[in-house]
Design an enzyme around this catalytic site. Structure first.
Site, short mmCIF file in Angstrom:
data_model
loop_
_atom_site.label_atom_id
_atom_site.label_comp_id
_atom_site.label_asym_id
_atom_site.label_seq_id
_atom_site.Cartn_x
_atom_site.Cartn_y
_atom_site.Cartn_z
N CYS A 7 -5.59 12.94 12.59
CA CYS A 7 -5.26 11.54 12.39
C CYS A 7 -5.23 10.88 13.76
CB CYS A 7 -3.90 11.42 11.72
SG CYS A 7 -3.40 9.71 11.50
N LYS A 9 0.84 -1.21 0.00
CA LYS A 9 0.00 0.00 0.00
C LYS A 9 0.87 1.26 0.00
CE LYS A 9 -1.70 1.49 4.11
NZ LYS A 9 -1.36 2.88 4.47
N ASP A 40 4.45 0.55 12.12
CA ASP A 40 3.24 -0.08 11.57
C ASP A 40 3.05 -1.52 12.05
OD1 ASP A 40 2.71 2.26 10.26
OD2 ASP A 40 3.48 1.62 8.32
N1 EPU Z 1 6.94 14.36 10.86
C1 EPU Z 1 7.23 15.66 11.15
N2 EPU Z 1 7.09 16.59 10.13
C2 EPU Z 1 6.73 16.25 8.87
C3 EPU Z 1 6.43 14.91 8.60
C4 EPU Z 1 6.55 13.97 9.62
O1 EPU Z 1 7.57 16.00 12.27
O2 EPU Z 1 6.64 17.13 8.02
C5 EPU Z 1 7.08 13.33 11.92
C6 EPU Z 1 5.80 12.56 12.17
O3 EPU Z 1 4.96 13.24 13.10
C7 EPU Z 1 6.32 11.26 12.72
C8 EPU Z 1 7.60 11.05 11.93
O4 EPU Z 1 7.97 12.35 11.44
O5 EPU Z 1 6.65 11.39 14.08
C9 EPU Z 1 7.51 10.08 10.80
O6 EPU Z 1 6.36 10.33 10.02
P1 EPU Z 1 6.36 10.13 8.45
O7 EPU Z 1 6.28 11.45 7.77
O8 EPU Z 1 7.49 9.25 8.06
O9 EPU Z 1 4.99 9.37 8.21
P2 EPU Z 1 4.22 9.37 6.85
O10 EPU Z 1 5.19 9.47 5.75
O11 EPU Z 1 3.12 10.34 6.89
C10 EPU Z 1 4.31 6.81 6.36
C11 EPU Z 1 3.33 5.68 6.25
C12 EPU Z 1 2.76 5.34 7.62
C13 EPU Z 1 3.92 4.96 8.54
C14 EPU Z 1 4.93 6.11 8.58
C15 EPU Z 1 6.17 5.79 9.40
C16 EPU Z 1 2.41 5.96 4.04
C17 EPU Z 1 1.23 6.23 3.19
N3 EPU Z 1 2.24 6.05 5.36
O12 EPU Z 1 3.57 7.92 6.85
O13 EPU Z 1 1.92 4.20 7.43
O14 EPU Z 1 3.44 4.70 9.83
O15 EPU Z 1 5.37 6.44 7.25
O16 EPU Z 1 6.82 4.68 8.89
O17 EPU Z 1 3.45 5.60 3.53
C18 EPU Z 1 0.14 2.74 7.89
O18 EPU Z 1 0.39 2.17 6.82
O19 EPU Z 1 -0.64 2.26 8.76
C19 EPU Z 1 0.78 4.03 8.17
C20 EPU Z 1 0.32 4.89 9.07
#
Ligand code: EPU
Length: 423
Positions: A115, A22, A306
């Site tokens: 979220c 996904k 995850d």
């Molecule tokens: N963060 C920041 N600033 C930003 C972006 C993120 O502080 O601009 C922080 C977040 O709050 C968090 C950390 O950085 O503490 C990591 O978040 P990340 O941005 O990596 O999460 P994401 O890219 O939004 C993806 C997956 C998530 C998974 C996370 C971490 C997708 C669609 N989603 O989210 O997947 O948990 O990486 O590995 O790729 C799931 O599949 O159930 C899911 C939530």
């Protein structure tokens, strides 16, 4: 709103074929916006999150065809608006910002809203776009991006909880069509980022270092269509391995990339399970007594956030005290209250840390799914609980697991889905 009834008790055994990832497929579908030519993506899982992404692409003017796991996208004419009504359904829709900015030099994308797994800012994405020369404004719930020219730059992607996965994806997708060289420092190294980079390279992008914390992108003037097969979903595979560990004799997940699951299989071995690996398959079995374990989530190749909820469910069966810490999403423990309703002994002594005393006594109860992985944890607990566990709000499961109930039934679980007809 569908419900799932999980009958506790049956022993699981057999093989599960794992679907495409996904979290790879979502940004890869967004990346098809970067070219006017046709892109063909194989092994796209049938999930509601994917459906929302295809809706966004169609809303923006793309022609989208879908047949049994293959999606064909032609983004010839493009609107640069992603409205709230669609974006709010899925947070990952923020990853259309990068390709729109890259190709059209502008984007108006709704902020996705709250979220349940905690605060999920996108400040690193937005600062990254600014580094590439874009003007960024947040107005009336929308992010507005505009650039006369995009210029390569050094873009830091590491935040206080580690590197951002979708942030890295977004900058990558904008930088491939920027002028000059972009260096993404502190890049996320997740396999899903590598998969996106491989798709972009197949489209004609010049990218080096994906899979490390320093990605170098040399911008090109245009990209062409490409064909790509999405990598296997390591989190789906991990979830089935935990199902096998909790309620199975021998369960095999096939069509996986075992190296992507190294942290998960290591954690299962520490808990006392036997793991055997082939080139594209992993089998979990019982190996004598079970042990408590300590886990802390970390960016790849660390233990994935995850899988945190599923291991909380597993820990309820391991005698002794297990400690599980989530440093990436410290609020992501909504499953704990529900697992406690099923007889689990779990304390949350501080935000982001759970102490689970494995008592091996789970009993069925009506429970509420709160997010995707929390829901999976409740299904896993239900497989082992005495009685019939009723899981409500299962639309969370359908967002991210392709036919979870059917696949579990295929290895011996007794699960029913009730269609209640209510929204
Ligand atoms: N963060 C920041 N600033 C930003 C972006 C993120 O502080 O601009 C922080 C977040 O709050 C968090 C950390 O950085 O503490 C990591 O978040 P990340 O941005 O990596 O999460 P994401 O890219 O939004 C993806 C997956 C998530 C998974 C996370 C971490 C997708 C669609 N989603 O989210 O997947 O948990 O990486 O590995 O790729 C799931 O599949 O159930 C899911 C939530």
């Amino acid at each position: 709103m569908d419900k799932i009834l999980v009958h506790g008790g049956p022993r699981l055994s057999g093989t599960v074929r794992i679907s495409g990832s996904k979290n790879s497929a979502l940004p890869i579908l967004a990346a098809t916006l970067l070219t006017k030519e046709e892109c063909i993506i194989h092994r796209v899982p049938d999930l509601s999150d994917i459906h929302y992404m295809l809706q966004i692409l169609a809303f923006m003017g793309c022609e989208v065809e879908r047949a049994s796991g293959t999606v064909i996208v032609r983004a010839e004419k493009l609107s640069t608006l992603a409205p709230y009504d669609i974006v709010r359904k899925m947070r990952a829709s923020v990853c259309v910002m990068g390709p729109l900015l890259g190709r059209e030099r502008e984007a108006t994308v709704s902020l996705p809203g709250g979220c349940v797994i905690g605060d999920r800012p996108i400040d690193l994405h937005l600062r990254g776009f600014e580094k590439l020369g874009a003007m960024v404004r947040v107005e009336s719930g929308y992010v507005k991006l505009f650039a006369n020219r995009l210029r390569g730059s050094v873009v830091p992607m590491r935040g206080k909880f580690g590197s951002t996965v979708l942030g890295t994806d977004n900058i990558l997708m904008a930088a491939v069509l920027a002028e000059g060289v972009t260096i993404i420092e502190g890049a996320a190294a997740e396999p899903e980022v590598v998969d996106l980079a491989n798709f972009l390279i197949a489209m004609g992008a010049r990218i080096e270092g994906a899979g490390t914390d320093r990605i170098v992108v040399e911008g090109v003037s245009s990209l062409h269509g490409a064909e790509h097969r999405v990598i296997p979903d390591r989190i789906e595979a991990g979830t089935f391995l935990v199902a096998g560990a909790m309620a199975g004799d021998r369960v095999t997940v096939r069509r996986v990339e075992p190296s992507h699951l190294a942290a998960i299989t290591k954690a299962l071995s520490v808990a006392g399970f036997q793991i055997s690996t082939e080139s594209d398959a992993i089998t979990v079995g019982r190996n004598g007594s079970l042990h408590p374990f300590n886990l802390t989530t970390a960016p790849y190749p660390g233990f994935p956030t995850d899988m945190q909820a599923q291991f909380c469910a597993l820990a309820t069966l391991c005698p002794g005290q297990s400690h599980i810490k989530d440093t990436i999403f410290p609020q992501r423990f909504m499953h704990v209250a529900e697992l406690k309703r099923m007889g689990a002994e779990i304390d949350l002594p501080e935000v982001g840390r759970a102490v689970i005393t494995g008592n091996g006594r789970l009993s069925a109860a009506p429970v509420m799914a709160s997010d995707l992985r929390a829901s999976a944890a409740l299904v896993l607990a239900g497989l082992k609980a005495e009685g019939v566990t009723e899981i409500n709000r299962v639309y969370h499961i359908d967002r991210g697991y392709e036919h979870l109930d059917d696949k579990l039934i295929g290895i011996g679980a007794q699960i029913e889905r009730l269609k209640t007809g209510r929204p």
